[in-house]
Design a protein around this motif. Structure first.
Motif, PDB file in Angstrom:
ATOM      1  N   GLN A  79     -28.174   1.914 -25.092  1.00 11.06           N
ATOM      2  CA  GLN A  79     -27.793   3.251 -25.549  1.00 11.06           C
ATOM      3  C   GLN A  79     -27.654   4.215 -24.369  1.00 11.06           C
ATOM      4  OE1 GLN A  79     -29.514   4.887 -29.130  1.00 11.06           O
ATOM      5  NE2 GLN A  79     -30.387   2.898 -29.716  1.00 11.06           N
ATOM      6  N   ALA A  80     -28.511   4.057 -23.360  1.00 13.22           N
ATOM      7  CA  ALA A  80     -28.394   4.909 -22.174  1.00 13.22           C
ATOM      8  C   ALA A  80     -27.068   4.672 -21.473  1.00 13.22           C
ATOM      9  CB  ALA A  80     -29.548   4.630 -21.219  1.00 13.22           C
ATOM     10  N   GLN A  81     -26.685   3.429 -21.351  1.00 15.04           N
ATOM     11  CA  GLN A  81     -25.425   3.100 -20.687  1.00 15.04           C
ATOM     12  C   GLN A  81     -24.242   3.668 -21.442  1.00 15.04           C
ATOM     13  OE1 GLN A  81     -24.854  -1.135 -20.229  1.00 15.04           O
ATOM     14  NE2 GLN A  81     -23.868  -0.863 -18.245  1.00 15.04           N
TER      15      GLN A  81
ATOM     16  N   ARG B 197     -37.614   4.044 -19.883  1.00 17.60           N
ATOM     17  CA  ARG B 197     -37.580   5.428 -19.410  1.00 17.60           C
ATOM     18  C   ARG B 197     -37.939   5.509 -17.934  1.00 17.60           C
ATOM     19  NH1 ARG B 197     -39.788  10.191 -18.407  1.00 17.60           N
ATOM     20  NH2 ARG B 197     -38.845  12.029 -19.406  1.00 17.60           N
TER      21      ARG B 197
ATOM     22  N   LEU C  84     -36.114   6.760 -26.122  1.00 21.75           N
ATOM     23  CA  LEU C  84     -37.039   6.378 -25.060  1.00 21.75           C
ATOM     24  C   LEU C  84     -38.502   6.644 -25.400  1.00 21.75           C
ATOM     25  CD1 LEU C  84     -35.044   7.688 -21.959  1.00 21.75           C
ATOM     26  CD2 LEU C  84     -35.132   5.355 -22.862  1.00 21.75           C
TER      27      LEU C  84
ATOM     28  N   LEU D  91     -34.902   4.344 -15.848  1.00 14.63           N
ATOM     29  CA  LEU D  91     -33.824   5.335 -15.811  1.00 14.63           C
ATOM     30  C   LEU D  91     -34.208   6.533 -14.954  1.00 14.63           C
ATOM     31  CD1 LEU D  91     -32.812   5.201 -19.567  1.00 14.63           C
ATOM     32  CD2 LEU D  91     -31.350   4.536 -17.642  1.00 14.63           C
TER      33      LEU D  91
ATOM     34  N   LEU E 196     -31.668  11.185 -24.545  1.00 13.97           N
ATOM     35  CA  LEU E 196     -32.182   9.889 -24.972  1.00 13.97           C
ATOM     36  C   LEU E 196     -33.635   9.945 -25.433  1.00 13.97           C
ATOM     37  CD1 LEU E 196     -30.688   7.739 -22.085  1.00 13.97           C
ATOM     38  CD2 LEU E 196     -30.040   7.584 -24.499  1.00 13.97           C
TER      39      LEU E 196
ATOM     40  N   LEU F 189     -29.556  13.657 -19.300  1.00 15.11           N
ATOM     41  CA  LEU F 189     -29.514  12.307 -19.853  1.00 15.11           C
ATOM     42  C   LEU F 189     -30.845  11.921 -20.499  1.00 15.11           C
ATOM     43  CD1 LEU F 189     -28.106   9.638 -20.350  1.00 15.11           C
ATOM     44  CD2 LEU F 189     -28.770   8.914 -18.041  1.00 15.11           C
ATOM     45  N   LEU F 190     -31.958  12.140 -19.801  1.00 15.64           N
ATOM     46  CA  LEU F 190     -33.245  11.770 -20.375  1.00 15.64           C
ATOM     47  C   LEU F 190     -33.556  12.583 -21.627  1.00 15.64           C
ATOM     48  CD1 LEU F 190     -35.495  11.273 -17.214  1.00 15.64           C
ATOM     49  CD2 LEU F 190     -34.427   9.519 -18.636  1.00 15.64           C
TER      50      LEU F 190
ATOM     51  N   ALA G 159     -24.201   7.687 -20.735  1.00 12.34           N
ATOM     52  CA  ALA G 159     -24.521   8.233 -19.415  1.00 12.34           C
ATOM     53  C   ALA G 159     -23.348   8.894 -18.725  1.00 12.34           C
ATOM     54  CB  ALA G 159     -25.077   7.133 -18.518  1.00 12.34           C
TER      55      ALA G 159
END
Length: 352
Positions: free
Chosen positions: A66-68, A94, A87, A97, A83, A79-80, A71
């Motif tokens: 999901q992060a990819q 986490r 995360l 990343l 997410l 971003l963090l 991003a």
């Protein structure tokens, strides 16, 4: 803005089993994270280890996927946050990343990662030797570590009969040079009565600390044990589990011990670990940072964090020699400490 987030799986063999009372492993499997922008790259390592308190590999992969997906064209700062729901239950993902993003940011600023965490960060980190299970050790193994400059030697206990282990420790201690301490880790092996007897027997020995003595850790029982111990007791994996969801609000003074052991991949990142460390030290609780036997991509930023925390107590970061292969050159101690580079970033560069 982040231009690309790359996630690459890896498998790294250990040269011998990493063994504890909670089990063992002979491979470290995970994902190398690479965040890229303006021709620069930042790196992180997601190597979940559920027995130590992280999410499962399946949960980590879902979080990374999901992060990819979200991003590109986001700033590192957002971003963090975007997410956060994903995360919340994936601390190893986490951590990876955040490491990649902080590494990238520090390279863009031209400063070592540790100075982005603390202006007072040190340039070197004292570390303990990691010797493995007690039953495999002879006096010559301890002498080798002492000759390499280590002042604290970590040993896994709780794998054999407690009386036999105490006898073995007494014998090993007879061969220790002055000023050398044994850091013992029981990984929750003992019931209360056994732990009390062991501590009584250990008190005359040069014990630097004892981690996780109780199978069922309880703050009041640990406090009673700590009162009878001539050395610090420490909590590590028992900080997680039921406590995991309230780590951010954890009061270190209520844990019943004089020391806590923090693994950033379990806490959920460098910044969170730094904050928790500051609260602990303000409450008079000692802090040690340790790795999860990660690759060099995880070990470098963890060493940078330990330098930012600045605790003079040796940290558990001399683990690179346990791997038979790695993703790049790893931090290796000399004379009992890791000297950190003065260059920008975390210090990690992948092997070609």
């Amino acid at each position: 803005m982040i231009e690309r987030l790359q996630v690459s799986p890896y498998e790294l063999p250990l040269h011998r089993i990493w063994e504890s009372a909670r089990g063992g492993f002979v491979w470290r499997r995970g994902w190398l994270i690479q965040a890229s922008a303006e021709g620069l790259h930042g790196y992180g390592d997601c190597a979940p280890l559920p027995a130590a308190g992280t999410e499962t590999p399946e949960a980590a992969w879902e979080a990374l996927r999901q992060a990819q997906a979200c991003a590109a064209s986001r700033s590192a700062e957002t971003l963090l946050d975007a997410l956060a729901p994903v995360l919340a239950a994936a601390p190893a993902a986490r951590f990876a990343l955040e490491c990649a993003l902080l590494d990238l940011a520090s390279r863009r600023r031209g400063v070592p990662l540790r100075h982005g965490l603390s202006e007072c960060a040190r340039d070197e980190v004292p570390v303990n030797a990691m010797l493995g299970p007690l039953g495999t050790l002879a006096p010559a193994d301890l002498q080798t570590a002492c000759d390499a400059g280590f002042k604290v030697l970590k040993i896994k206990v709780g794998l054999q009969d407690p009386t036999a282990e105490l006898k073995h420790l007494v014998e090993l201690a007879r061969h220790l040079p002055p000023g050398i301490g044994l850091r013992l880790d029981a990984n929750g092996a003992w019931e209360l009565d056994a732990a009390r007897r062991l501590i009584d027997g250990l008190n005359p020995l040069p014990i630097e600390s004892l981690e996780e003595p109780l199978r069922e850790p309880d703050a009041d029982r640990l406090a009673a044990l700590q009162t009878g111990a001539a050395f610090p007791l420490a909590r590590d994996e028992s900080l997680h589990g039921p406590l995991h969801r309230r780590l951010a609000d954890l009061d270190p003074a209520t844990l019943g011990v004089r020391r806590i052991v923090l693994k950033p991949a379990v806490v959920g990142g460098l910044a969170r670990t730094l904050t928790l460390s500051a609260r602990a030290r303000a409450a008079g609780v000692e802090v040690v940072v340790t790795s999860l036997v990660e690759s060099a991509a995880g070990l470098w930023p963890t060493a940078q964090l330990a330098a930012a925390i600045g605790s003079p107590i040796p940290h558990g970061l001399a683990t690179a020699d346990w791997l038979d292969a790695d993703l790049g050159p790893a931090p290796r101690p000399r004379h009992g400490q890791i000297d950190l580079p003065r260059t920008a970033g975390s210090g990690f560069d992948p092997s070609p």
